[in-house]
Write a protein that holds these residues in place. Structure first.
Motif, short mmCIF file in Angstrom:
data_model
loop_
_atom_site.label_atom_id
_atom_site.label_comp_id
_atom_site.label_asym_id
_atom_site.label_seq_id
_atom_site.Cartn_x
_atom_site.Cartn_y
_atom_site.Cartn_z
N LYS A 54 1.23 -1.29 -0.07
CA LYS A 54 -0.30 -0.37 -0.65
C LYS A 54 0.78 0.86 -0.26
CE LYS A 54 -3.83 -2.55 2.93
NZ LYS A 54 -4.43 -2.35 3.73
N PHE A 55 0.89 2.16 -1.38
CA PHE A 55 1.90 3.45 -0.83
C PHE A 55 1.26 4.51 -0.80
CE2 PHE A 55 1.79 0.46 -5.08
CZ PHE A 55 3.71 0.31 -5.06
N TRP A 56 1.90 5.25 -0.44
CA TRP A 56 2.13 6.25 1.39
C TRP A 56 2.68 7.16 0.28
CZ3 TRP A 56 5.36 2.44 1.47
CH2 TRP A 56 6.87 2.55 1.61
N SER A 57 2.82 8.70 0.38
CA SER A 57 2.25 10.03 0.12
C SER A 57 4.25 10.90 1.24
CB SER A 57 1.83 11.18 0.38
OG SER A 57 1.69 11.26 1.54
N ARG A 58 4.60 11.74 0.76
CA ARG A 58 6.16 12.20 0.75
C ARG A 58 5.93 13.10 1.72
NH1 ARG A 58 7.11 16.62 -3.83
NH2 ARG A 58 6.53 15.37 -5.32
N ASN A 59 4.92 13.05 2.57
CA ASN A 59 4.47 13.74 3.46
C ASN A 59 4.85 12.88 4.97
OD1 ASN A 59 4.26 16.64 3.04
ND2 ASN A 59 1.92 16.45 2.09
N THR A 60 3.85 10.82 4.21
CA THR A 60 4.49 10.21 5.61
C THR A 60 5.21 9.43 5.42
OG1 THR A 60 1.54 10.02 4.08
CG2 THR A 60 3.30 7.66 5.75
N ALA A 61 6.28 9.87 4.10
CA ALA A 61 8.05 9.44 4.04
C ALA A 61 8.74 10.49 4.75
CB ALA A 61 8.53 9.21 3.08
N ALA A 62 8.48 11.50 5.40
CA ALA A 62 8.62 12.99 5.86
C ALA A 62 8.48 12.39 7.64
CB ALA A 62 8.43 14.04 5.59
N ALA A 63 7.68 11.88 7.52
CA ALA A 63 6.83 11.72 9.32
C ALA A 63 7.52 10.51 9.43
CB ALA A 63 5.52 11.18 9.49
N ASP A 64 8.20 8.98 8.94
CA ASP A 64 8.41 8.42 8.96
C ASP A 64 9.99 9.08 9.66
OD1 ASP A 64 6.76 7.01 9.03
OD2 ASP A 64 6.84 5.77 6.53
N VAL A 65 10.87 9.60 8.89
CA VAL A 65 12.02 9.69 8.60
C VAL A 65 11.88 10.26 10.56
CG1 VAL A 65 14.04 11.59 8.31
CG2 VAL A 65 12.21 10.27 6.55
N LEU A 66 11.44 11.12 9.98
CA LEU A 66 10.84 12.29 12.10
C LEU A 66 10.81 11.20 13.24
CD1 LEU A 66 8.84 14.95 11.27
CD2 LEU A 66 11.43 14.85 12.23
N LYS A 67 9.86 10.19 12.56
CA LYS A 67 9.75 8.99 14.12
C LYS A 67 11.02 8.28 14.21
CE LYS A 67 5.51 7.37 12.60
NZ LYS A 67 4.03 6.88 12.50
N ILE A 68 12.10 8.50 13.35
CA ILE A 68 13.24 7.69 13.42
C ILE A 68 14.01 8.67 14.25
CG2 ILE A 68 15.71 6.45 12.11
CD1 ILE A 68 13.71 5.04 10.21
N PHE A 69 14.59 9.62 13.95
CA PHE A 69 15.49 10.42 13.87
C PHE A 69 14.84 10.68 15.75
CE2 PHE A 69 14.43 15.62 15.75
CZ PHE A 69 16.43 15.69 16.01
N GLU A 70 13.32 11.27 16.09
CA GLU A 70 13.18 11.27 17.49
C GLU A 70 13.73 9.76 18.30
OE1 GLU A 70 11.93 13.44 19.25
OE2 GLU A 70 12.26 15.21 17.53
N LYS A 71 13.51 8.69 17.72
CA LYS A 71 14.21 7.16 18.05
C LYS A 71 15.15 6.93 18.27
CE LYS A 71 14.24 3.24 16.04
NZ LYS A 71 13.43 2.28 15.32
N GLU A 72 16.46 7.98 17.29
CA GLU A 72 17.76 7.82 17.50
C GLU A 72 18.26 8.55 18.51
OE1 GLU A 72 19.55 4.86 16.38
OE2 GLU A 72 17.75 4.05 15.59
N LYS A 73 17.22 9.68 18.71
CA LYS A 73 17.73 10.87 19.34
C LYS A 73 17.88 10.52 20.91
CE LYS A 73 16.98 15.28 20.68
NZ LYS A 73 16.07 17.16 20.44
N ASN A 74 16.50 10.04 21.28
CA ASN A 74 16.13 9.14 22.81
C ASN A 74 17.72 8.06 22.92
OD1 ASN A 74 14.64 10.48 23.32
ND2 ASN A 74 12.36 9.59 22.60
N LYS A 75 17.93 7.24 22.13
CA LYS A 75 18.80 6.42 21.77
C LYS A 75 20.38 7.37 22.63
CE LYS A 75 17.61 3.09 19.36
NZ LYS A 75 18.31 1.88 18.13
N LEU A 76 20.78 8.11 21.88
CA LEU A 76 21.91 8.94 22.16
C LEU A 76 21.93 9.77 23.08
CD1 LEU A 76 24.91 9.80 20.98
CD2 LEU A 76 23.73 11.53 18.90
N ARG A 77 21.36 10.02 23.79
CA ARG A 77 20.63 10.99 24.77
C ARG A 77 21.01 10.07 25.73
NH1 ARG A 77 15.37 12.86 23.94
NH2 ARG A 77 16.34 15.12 23.99
#
Length: 560
Positions: A54-77
C-alpha cells in the motif's frame, strides 16, 4: 511472486510498518528525496515485486523519517547520560543554498568501551544576527535540551571574532560546572589556523600560482579541451589514471593537491601550448620551478592537516608535536635561496607567532598523556627551539597539569558509573585476600606519590616498539591503577583539535539541501543530517571522494 502448487501464484504478506521504516532508512542513508516514494516507476517495480504493498505519500515518508530521528535521539541521549566522563564540543555556522543560516553542534566523547565517538547533537536553523551572544545563548539552550550543561569539558571553534565573545559568555554561564572554572574551556581549531597561515604565504606567489590554476581551468573548461589534453598525453608518452584537479581557492590544502598534480603534467601542458593557440596561460620555466618549490614546501603542512583531521581516533595528543614541526619547518626555510620563499616564510611566521606563540596548555598536557611522549617530548621540543626558556615552559605546563589533576581528585563523579566500577573491583578480590588488599592499598596511598607522580615516574614507552600504540587502549588497560588520572586522560584525549566534524556535516548538508530540494523545512533537514550521522558516523578522510569516484565510474559504464 512464487508458485505454490504449480498453478496458483502466492504473494508474501508484508509488514507495512517494517517496510516503510526500511524505505525511510534508505532515504536517510542514500540522500534520496521524500518524493522517491511517489516515483511512478519505483511504484511499478515495487507493485511487481509484491502486489499487497500500500503506497504512501512524500509527507508520510517525511513523518517516518522524523519518527526514526526521535527514536535515535532518545538512544543517544541515554548513551550521553551514562557516559562516565565529560564531553567536548565543536560548533560552526553554515549558510545553505537557500541563504538560511544553520548551526551545527557536535559532541565528542569516549564511551564506556574507551572508543572515541563523535555525534552531531543539532543541525538547526539559525537566522541572523550571528553575534557572539546569540550563538552562546543558542548553544546553552541546546546543551540543556540534551542534559549536558554540567558535563562539558571544552569547546573547539575557529577564529571568527564572534566565537571569541561567544566562548567568553558561555564560560561565564557554565563556570561553576566547568573544570578549573573553565580555564581549559576554549580550544582554537588548529586546521583553521593552519589555513590562515598558509593562505597568507600563498598570496606572495599569486602570479605563478594563478598561471597554473588558469592552465587547469583551461583544460577542464570543455570536453574538446580535455580530448586535446588526452592527445597531448599520448604525444609525450605519458599514462596516468588521475587527471588535473582544480582547487577551492579558500582551502589551501586543495591548492597543494592541484599544484602537485599539475606539476606531474608539466610536459603535457607544454605540448598542449605548442599545438593550441588559445592556451595562453602556460607558466614559464621560472614559474614552474617556483611552483615546484612551493609544492615541496607545502607537503609537510598537507601531511599534518591529514593527520590531525581524523575523527575516529584521538588527535589531541598529536597536536603539540605537529605544531612544533611547523615552527621548525618555518625556521629551516627562513633563509631559503629563493627570495619568494623567504617572503612567504616571513609573512607566515608573523601569523604563526600571533596564534601559536604559546602552544595551548591543555593540548601540551594531551601530549603528556601519550605514554610514548610524556614530558620528555615537550622537553625535546622546547629545548630545540630555545634552550634558554625550555625549563620555564616545561614548569609552566607541569603546573597546569597538576592543577587540572587536583580538580579531578576533588570532584565527585558526574554520574554513578564510577561507584559501580569500584564495587566490581572489590568483588574481583580473590577470597581470603581482602585484608591484604586493604593493607596494600593503604601502603600505596601513604607513599606520598599521586597517580600523576607514578605515571610520570614510569619509563616512557619506546616509540619504535609501540609505534602503533592505541593510546585509549593503554588508558583502558591502566584505568584500575590510575582511577582519577585515567578519567582526566579520557576527557583530555577526547578534545577535537579541529572543527572538521562540523565541516563534514556541512558537506552532507549541501547534498541534502541542494538546488532540487531547497524547499525542505529546517526540521526535516535536521532529521536527515543528524539521523544519518547517528547511524553511519562521519566519513573518514577521502571516503566521500571515493564515493564520488565510484558514482562516476558507474555512470561511465552505463553510458558505454
Amino acid at each position: 511472486m512464487g508458485v505454490c502448487d504449480g498453478s496458483s501464484p502466492t504473494v508474501h504478506k508484508l509488514d507495512m510498518r517494517v517496510f516503510r521504516e526500511m524505505i525511510a532508512m534508505a532515504i536517510i542513508e542514500h540522500d534520496l528525496p521524500y518524493s522517491f516514494v511517489e516515483y511512478r516507476r519505483i511504484r511499478m517495480a515495487l507493485a511487481y515485486a509484491n502486489s499487497t504493498i500500500k503506497f504512501w505519500s512524500r509527507n508520510t515518508a517525511a513523518a517516518d523519517v522524523l519518527k526514526i530521528f526521535e527514536k535515535e535521539k532518545n538512544k543517544l541521549r541515554e548513551i550521553l547520560t551514562n557516559v562516565p566522563n565529560r564531553v567536548c564540543l565543536t560548533t560552526d555556522l553554515w549558510r545553505a543554498i537557500t541563504i538560511e543560516g544553520y548551526l551545527c553542534l557536535t559532541a565528542h566523547y569516549i564511551d564506556t568501551d574507551w572508543n572515541l565517538k563523535s555525534k552531531i547533537l543539532s543541525f538547526t536553523a539559525f537566522p541572523p544576527p550571528h553575534s557572539g551572544i546569540a550563538i552562546a545563548m543558542k548553544l546553552i539552550e541546546l546543551l540543556k535540551e540534551w542534559g549536558l550543561e554540567k558535563k562539558v569539558f571544552c569547546l573547539t571553534v575557529d577564529n571568527a571574532s564572534a566565537n571569541d565573545s561567544m566562548q567568553s559568555i558561555m564560560k561565564r554561564q557554565l563556570e561553576k560546572d566547568l573544570v578549573c572554572n573553565g580555564e581549559f574551556f576554549h580550544v582554537r581549531c588548529s586546521a583553521h589556523i593552519l589555513n590562515l597561515i598558509v593562505q597568507d604565504g600563498l598570496d606572495v606567489i599569486g602570479g605563478a600560482l594563478q598561471k597554473i590554476r588558469d592552465s587547469v581551468k583551461f583544460v577542464k573548461g570543455s570536453e574538446s579541451r580535455e580530448i586535446m589534453f588526452a592527445n597531448a598525453m599520448e604525444t609525450v608518452g605519458m599514462q596516468a589514471k588521475e587527471g588535473l584537479i582544480l582547487d577551492v581557492v579558500t582551502r589551501w590544502n586543495s591548492t597543494y593537491h592541484m599544484l602537485s598534480r599539475a606539476i606531474k603534467f608539466k610536459d603535457v601542458l607544454r605540448n598542449l601550448a605548442d599545438v593550441e593557440p588559445s592556451y595562453k596561460s602556460f607558466p614559464s620555466d621560472l614559474e614552474w620551478s617556483r611552483g615546484e618549490l612551493i609544492c615541496e614546501f607545502l607537503r609537510p603542512f598537507s601531511e599534518m592537516t591529514n593527520l590531525i583531521s581524523g575523527s575516529s581516533y584521538p588527535t589531541a595528543n598529536l597536536y603539540f608535536m605537529q605544531v612544533w614541526k611547523i615552527e621548525c619547518w618555518l625556521r629551516v626555510h627562513e633563509y631559503s635561496a629563493d627570495e619568494t620563499i623567504c617572503q612567504m616564510v616571513e609573512i607566515m611566521k608573523l601569523k604563526f607567532d600571533k596564534y601559536w606563540e604559546e602552544y595551548s596548555d591543555i593540548l601540551a598536557i594531551a601530549a603528556v598523556f601519550d605514554p610514548r611522549l610524556k614530558f620528555t617530548c615537550l622537553e625535546y621540543c622546547f629545548t630545540t627551539l630555545d634552550s634558554s626558556t625550555s625549563k620555564f615552559r616545561l614548569a609552566h605546563v607541569r603546573s597546569k597539569m597538576y592543577k587540572l589533576f587536583k580538580a579531578y581528585k576533588k570532584r565527585p563523579s558526574i554520574n554513578s558509573t564510577s561507584s559501580s566500577q569500584v564495587e566490581t573491583l572489590e568483588e574481583d578480590i580473590p577470597a581470603g585476600y581482602s585484608g591484604f588488599y586493604a593493607f596494600f592499598s593503604q601502603k600505596a596511598g601513604s607513599s606520598g606519590k599521586s597517580e600523576l607522580d607514578i605515571y610520570l615516574g614510569e619509563p616512557t614507552l619506546d616509540m619504535v616498539a609501540f609505534r602503533h600504540l592505541n593510546v585509549l587502549a593503554y588508558w583502558k588497560e591502566n584505568s584500575s591503577r590510575f582511577k582519577e588520572l585515567s578519567s582526566m586522560a579520557c576527557d583530555v584525549l577526547s578534545i577535537p583539535i579541529t572543527t572538521v566534524a562540523a565541516e563534514s556535516s556541512f558537506s552532507i548538508g549541501s547534498r541534502v539541501l541542494d538546488k532540487y530540494r531547497s524547499s525542505l523545512i529546517p526540521q526535516n533537514v535536521q532529521a536527515l543530517i543528524c539521523t544519518r550521522n547517528w547511524l553511519r558516523g562521519f566519513p573518514e578522510e577521502g571516503e566521500e571522494e571515493e564515493e564520488e569516484k565510484e558514482k562516476e565510474k558507474e555512470k561511465e559504464k552505463e553510458e558505454a
